[in-house]
Design a protein around this motif. Structure first.
Motif, PDB file in Angstrom:
ATOM      1  N   THR A 298       0.839  -1.191   0.000  1.00  0.00           N
ATOM      2  CA  THR A 298       0.000   0.000   0.000  1.00  0.00           C
ATOM      3  C   THR A 298       0.876   1.244   0.000  1.00  0.00           C
ATOM      4  OG1 THR A 298      -1.720  -1.159   1.260  1.00  0.00           O
ATOM      5  CG2 THR A 298      -1.819   1.250   1.207  1.00  0.00           C
ATOM      6  N   ASP A 299       0.669   2.130  -0.983  1.00  0.00           N
ATOM      7  CA  ASP A 299       1.388   3.395  -0.994  1.00  0.00           C
ATOM      8  C   ASP A 299       1.048   4.182   0.267  1.00  0.00           C
ATOM      9  OD1 ASP A 299       2.053   2.535  -3.502  1.00  0.00           O
ATOM     10  OD2 ASP A 299       0.862   4.024  -4.582  1.00  0.00           O
ATOM     11  N   SER A 300       1.972   5.013   0.707  1.00  0.00           N
ATOM     12  CA  SER A 300       1.732   5.801   1.911  1.00  0.00           C
ATOM     13  C   SER A 300       2.129   7.252   1.684  1.00  0.00           C
ATOM     14  CB  SER A 300       2.526   5.247   3.101  1.00  0.00           C
ATOM     15  OG  SER A 300       2.332   6.063   4.250  1.00  0.00           O
ATOM     16  N   ALA A 301       1.212   8.166   1.986  1.00  0.00           N
ATOM     17  CA  ALA A 301       1.505   9.594   1.897  1.00  0.00           C
ATOM     18  C   ALA A 301       1.976  10.143   3.235  1.00  0.00           C
ATOM     19  CB  ALA A 301       0.276  10.365   1.423  1.00  0.00           C
ATOM     20  N   TYR A 302       2.144   9.263   4.202  1.00  0.00           N
ATOM     21  CA  TYR A 302       2.749   9.600   5.480  1.00  0.00           C
ATOM     22  C   TYR A 302       3.994   8.739   5.682  1.00  0.00           C
ATOM     23  CZ  TYR A 302      -1.570  11.980   7.022  1.00  0.00           C
ATOM     24  OH  TYR A 302      -2.638  12.815   7.145  1.00  0.00           O
TER      25      TYR A 302
END
Length: 730
Positions: free
Chosen positions: A67-71
């Motif tokens: 899962t990509d994470s923007a945090y």
């Protein structure tokens, strides 16, 4: 000594955090950072305590997830790190004991573990226990080891390993004749080193003169850059190189297509050239653009600026060094594929540029995961989405478009990408279709006009035609409906006699033949609806039978096999509409249910991942009035105005406020009165009953129409998800 001081500072920080009771106001800012590194679509930070955190595309995070994470997420297995390096899609950490751990893409051997596999958690580099510095290129990695020697591993076909051989290695090999190295930096496919005496040597790819030796042609062994003798820093970019020389001046050489040499023009040079007006540079980083920190406590950048990565508060190429908006005293700066980040003296991190994969760490991806308003539209009567652009028909027949305009697909005569609607050249359109990089309008007299990219004949004219204004498609005179797909390079029309004609790309049989211009599809009669995917096309006849032709590799025909057909294959019965994605097909059935078949890697709406060779019922939708398919997601509009989507959600294209995939339909937030629906590559839009439009998903090219692109033009602080608190954040 450095390692122990970092650990001590980190423990003090953690103690203060625990004593505070962990009660903080949002946002939770990343703190205690000593160093930052940027890859193509990810970023990593090294804390004073020796921890490593990464954010962005999932394959480069090192936390074992998909899962990509923007945090930022913490890599639990890394402790006591003293340096980090980010390559194209891999990352390495140097530990205090001299060993190295790497993770991410490994197809070229760039992880150094002896294999060629992707690793989503860190693995040890074979045979290195005395490293003192590391650097990473696109697909290779290098380390300084004992006595200032250098070892490299990964891709080596351009000589970037420096061992005298033009071949790769999945384990470290010694760079020939090189000792006494003080600094090291890897570009896309070349590497440069600064000696303790200030000399510079480079090796690897040299097709743009980035080795600085005055000639082209790669070198598999280090070549001395004769015109640089007193370097105090080095930055190897995509196809250029820059060095800090005496008194903090900067010299650059190599490719200059985007102004990455900072010379005020775009002419390349094979010889190191002094930049005017630069002194006091203290550190340097280069990719397709270049950034420095200065003694005046500023960051200055120049070069490629497509996503605002040069920090100039616009997206025009920065041909000369420009000061990035002040955000604090910079300690280090890192340049990635389309973004930049800097660590500042108080331990915070700021990033700017592309947020497409969450690589800015601000909690946001490049777009919106909930529906946002298209600005300035309140009288729309129709809409359609192409690959990365969107168009709407206004009352009266005029049309407006927004988003990607690289090939003139907005039909406005040519302009940069647009984040708000602009009227296209006027035609009397009653409906239209949008493909990957082209658009077509069906006129009231049955003629069709197309515009945009025509490299595969998708404009209905000879291949390689390209136009930013509508051109009439020859041979079409009585069309009553038109269809393309957001990933398609072909277009089809339904004629007044219920026959189908197609044109454009036909290598997979999506035109009904192997190749051709405007051709009639044999065996397809009494057609009521059309749908086009990337390389397949489907039609619904008067009896509700779906017939498909073209590519069937993923079972997108729904007939139980994976054999492609240049003729017609029989699919589902009882359909009233059909939509095609990259490799899947969905049909609205009589009664309002939805069935899908073909590739289901993001979830085919059935609750189970995987492909379906036969039509399968989508759970959770009913009374459906319209369907739309993107590349790997699908949306359905119900009669009560609610929209639900399923499939891949990594660009927010499901509209439910999340970026995770969904194997069953999820409700789009902010849409309750939709009357029409469309889906682009990674975005979707709905027409509301009052004539306004809402869009969600990827906004990289402005295709959401909300006035924003998928990047941040000024530095933004890296944040931490408010649901998780741990050391390194406040």
């Amino acid at each position: 000594m450095k390692s122990s001081s970092r650990l001590r500072a980190g423990l003090l920080l953690l103690g203060a955090w625990l004593a505070s009771g962990a009660v903080h106001a949002q946002p939770f800012l990343l703190r205690g950072v000593a160093e930052v590194a940027a890859g193509t679509s990810h970023t990593c930070a090294l804390t004073l305590a020796g921890n490593v955190l990464c954010w962005g595309i999932s394959s480069s995070l090192g936390n074992g997830t998909y899962t990509d994470s923007a945090y930022p997420v913490v890599i639990e297995s890394i402790e006591n790190a003293v340096a980090i390096a980010a390559g194209g899609s891999h990352t390495c950490a140097l530990l205090s004991d001299g060993s190295i751990r790497c993770w991410g893409s490994g197809g070229a051997g760039q992880l150094g573990d002896g294999g060629f596999l992707e690793r989503r958690t860190p693995v040890a580099v074979v045979g290195i226990d005395d490293a003192s510095a590391i650097t990473a290129g696109k697909e290779h990695t290098c380390a300084r080891v004992a006595d200032g020697a250098v070892k490299c591993w990964g891709r080596g076909q351009s000589g970037e390993l420096g061992d005298g051989l033009a071949e790769g290695s999945a384990v470290p090999v010694s760079v020939a004749t090189l000792t006494g190295v003080a600094m090291l930096d890897a570009g896309e496919r070349h590497t440069c080193a600064v000696g303790v005496d200030g000399s510079v040597a480079c090796w690897g790819n040299n097709d743009a003169g980035q080795l600085g030796v005055g000639t082209e042609g790669f070198s598999a062994v280090p070549a001395v850059v004769a015109q640089v003798a007193d370097a105090g820093g080095i930055g190897a970019g995509t196809d250029h190189t820059c060095a800090i020389v005496d008194d903090g001046q900067v010299m650059c050489w190599g490719d200059n297509t985007s102004g990455q040499l900072g010379l005020g023009h775009t002419d390349p040079t094979q010889a190191p050239t002094l930049l005017p007006g630069i002194d006091g540079a203290t550190s340097l980083s280069a990719a397709g653009h270049t950034c420095i920190t200065t003694a005046e406590q500023r960051v200055r950048c120049w070069g490629r600026n497509t996503y605002g990565q040069s920090g100039t508060n616009d997206t025009a190429p920065a041909l000369s060094p420009t000061t990035v908006i002040d955000f604090g005293q910079p300690v280090s700066v890192a340049t990635g594929g389309g973004h930049s980040c800097a660590a500042v003296a108080d331990g915070r991190v700021f990033c700017w540029g592309s947020a497409y994969d969450g690589q800015l760490g601000t909690g946001h991806f490049g777009g919106s995961a909930t529906a946002v308003d298209v600005l300035g539209i309140d009288d729309a009567v129709g809409l359609i989405a192409g690959g990365h652009h969107t168009c709407g028909i206004r009352a009266g027949g005029s049309f407006v478009c927004w988003g990607d305009n690289s090939f003139g697909q907005l039909g406005n005569g040519g302009s940069p990408d647009l984040a708000t609607p602009q009227q296209a050249v006027d035609i009397e359109a009653v409906s239209f279709a949008a493909g990957h990089n082209h658009s077509c309008g069906l006129e009231s007299d049955g003629h069709v006009s197309c515009w945009g990219l025509g490299d595969e004949g998708q404009l209905g004219m000879p291949p390689n035609q390209q136009t930013a204004v509508p051109l009439t498609v020859p041979g079409i005179q009585s069309a009553v409906a038109i269809a393309s797909g957001s990933s398609a390079n072909h277009t089809c029309v339904l004629n007044a006699n219920d026959a189908v004609q197609c044109w454009g790309a036909g290598f997979a049989g999506e035109l009904g033949i192997v190749d051709g211009s405007v051709v009639a599809i044999s065996g397809v009669n009494d057609t009521r609806a059309l749908g086009a995917g990337r390389t397949h096309t489907c039609a619904v006849d008067g009896a509700g039978i779906v017939r498909c032709w073209g590519d069937n590799y993923w079972g997108q025909f729904g007939n139980g096999d994976v054999v492609g057909h240049f003729g017609v294959a029989v699919g589902v019965e009882g359909a009233t509409a059909v939509a095609g994605g990259l490799a899947h097909t969905c049909a609205r059935m009589d009664g309002g249910s939805v069935m899908c078949w073909g590739a289901g890697l993001g979830g085919g709406g059935t609750g189970v991942r995987g492909s379906n060779l036969f039509p399968a019922l989508v759970n959770g939708v009913s009374a459906v009035s319209a369907i739309a398919a993107g590349v790997d997601h699908t949306c359905a509009l119900s009669e009560d105005g609610i929209v639900k989507c399923w499939g891949f959600g990594h660009r927010g294209q499901l509209g439910n406020g999340d970026y995770r995939n969904a194997t069953v339909p999820v409700k789009v937030e902010g849409v309750t009165d939709a009357i029409a629906l469309t889906a682009g590559f990674f975005h979707s839009c709905a027409l509301r009953s009052g004539g306004s439009i809402k869009c969600w998903g990827d906004g990289a090219s402005g295709q959401l129409g909300n006035g924003a692109f998928a990047y941040v033009l000024v530095p933004s602080p890296v944040e931490r998800s408010p649901t998780v608190l741990r050391d390194g954040f406040e």
